[in-house]
Motif scaffolding. Structure first.
Motif, PDB file in Angstrom:
ATOM      1  N   GLN A   3     111.785-140.362  26.354  1.00 47.17           N
ATOM      2  CA  GLN A   3     111.843-141.818  26.425  1.00 47.17           C
ATOM      3  C   GLN A   3     110.435-142.398  26.358  1.00 47.17           C
ATOM      4  N   THR A   4     110.377-143.627  25.890  1.00 49.17           N
ATOM      5  CA  THR A   4     109.125-144.376  25.876  1.00 49.17           C
ATOM      6  C   THR A   4     109.368-145.670  26.637  1.00 49.17           C
ATOM      7  N   GLN A   5     108.423-145.995  27.516  1.00 45.56           N
ATOM      8  CA  GLN A   5     108.484-147.230  28.285  1.00 45.56           C
ATOM      9  C   GLN A   5     107.278-148.080  27.911  1.00 45.56           C
ATOM     10  N   GLY A  62     104.925-164.783  34.083  1.00 48.16           N
ATOM     11  CA  GLY A  62     104.397-163.774  34.996  1.00 48.16           C
ATOM     12  C   GLY A  62     105.386-162.700  35.385  1.00 48.16           C
ATOM     13  N   ILE A  63     106.564-162.691  34.770  1.00 44.54           N
ATOM     14  CA  ILE A  63     107.581-161.695  35.082  1.00 44.54           C
ATOM     15  C   ILE A  63     107.232-160.398  34.352  1.00 44.54           C
ATOM     16  N   ARG A  64     107.192-159.300  35.106  1.00 45.44           N
ATOM     17  CA  ARG A  64     106.897-157.996  34.504  1.00 45.44           C
ATOM     18  C   ARG A  64     108.155-157.474  33.820  1.00 45.44           C
ATOM     19  N   LEU A  65     108.005-157.076  32.568  1.00 41.27           N
ATOM     20  CA  LEU A  65     109.119-156.586  31.773  1.00 41.27           C
ATOM     21  C   LEU A  65     108.870-155.152  31.357  1.00 41.27           C
ATOM     22  N   GLU A  66     109.953-154.429  31.175  1.00 38.83           N
ATOM     23  CA  GLU A  66     109.907-153.083  30.613  1.00 38.83           C
ATOM     24  C   GLU A  66     110.845-153.042  29.428  1.00 38.83           C
ATOM     25  N   ALA A  67     110.351-152.496  28.334  1.00 37.51           N
ATOM     26  CA  ALA A  67     111.216-152.169  27.204  1.00 37.51           C
ATOM     27  C   ALA A  67     111.305-150.648  27.203  1.00 37.51           C
ATOM     28  N   ILE A  68     112.527-150.132  27.260  1.00 35.66           N
ATOM     29  CA  ILE A  68     112.707-148.675  27.323  1.00 35.66           C
ATOM     30  C   ILE A  68     113.437-148.211  26.068  1.00 35.66           C
ATOM     31  N   PHE A  69     112.932-147.126  25.517  1.00 32.85           N
ATOM     32  CA  PHE A  69     113.442-146.561  24.276  1.00 32.85           C
ATOM     33  C   PHE A  69     113.800-145.113  24.533  1.00 32.85           C
ATOM     34  N   TYR A  70     115.048-144.748  24.319  1.00 28.88           N
ATOM     35  CA  TYR A  70     115.502-143.376  24.530  1.00 28.88           C
ATOM     36  C   TYR A  70     115.509-142.627  23.200  1.00 28.88           C
ATOM     37  N   GLY A  71     114.970-141.415  23.218  1.00 28.56           N
ATOM     38  CA  GLY A  71     114.987-140.575  22.032  1.00 28.56           C
ATOM     39  C   GLY A  71     113.967-140.927  20.981  1.00 28.56           C
ATOM     40  N   GLU A  72     113.114-141.881  21.249  1.00 27.57           N
ATOM     41  CA  GLU A  72     112.076-142.279  20.267  1.00 27.57           C
ATOM     42  C   GLU A  72     110.738-141.714  20.696  1.00 27.57           C
TER      43      GLU A  72
END
Length: 122
Positions: free
Chosen positions: A102-104, A112-122
């Motif tokens: 996974q990639t985060q 100011g909101i902290r965001l995460e984009a998560i990618f599985y298998g990439e």
């Protein structure tokens, strides 16, 4: 149980900038919103209204403890997101893991909101 949506409430000018950020960076789309008492937007991914936004002069930078660390969005095409972040001069942190693969990508929106984009298998 499933998470239905997140809500962002902010003054009008900040809300518009934040809405544009979510549309440009996360590629959400402004869509149908019920007739509510406060102005705002609903942002969609496909048929899902994932982000609800309301105009509010009561919401601003918190002066008190806030324990919500971040909100994560499961996405595809990590390279395209990184390019959009770079094109908009948004600072980010990238973390890659092999087990599970996974990639985060962590970054902040204009509110100011902290965001995460998560990618599985990439």
């Amino acid at each position: 149980m499933e998470l239905d949506h997140i809500n962002i409430s902010a003054p009008a000018a900040l809300l518009k900038v934040t809405k544009d950020f979510y549309c440009e960076i996360l590629q959400l789309n402004v869509g149908l919103r019920p007739n509510l008492s406060l102005p705002g937007y609903w942002l969609y991914s496909g048929d899902l209204a994932l982000v609800h936004m309301f105009e509010s002069d009561r919401h601003s930078v918190a002066e008190q403890l806030n324990c919500l660390d971040h909100v994560a969005f499961k996405m595809t095409n990590v390279d395209a997101l990184i390019k959009r972040l770079q094109d908009h001069n948004v600072e980010y942190i990238e973390k890659r893991r092999e087990t599970p693969k996974q990639t985060q990508i962590f970054f902040h929106d204009p509110a100011g909101i902290r965001l995460e984009a998560i990618f599985y298998g990439e």
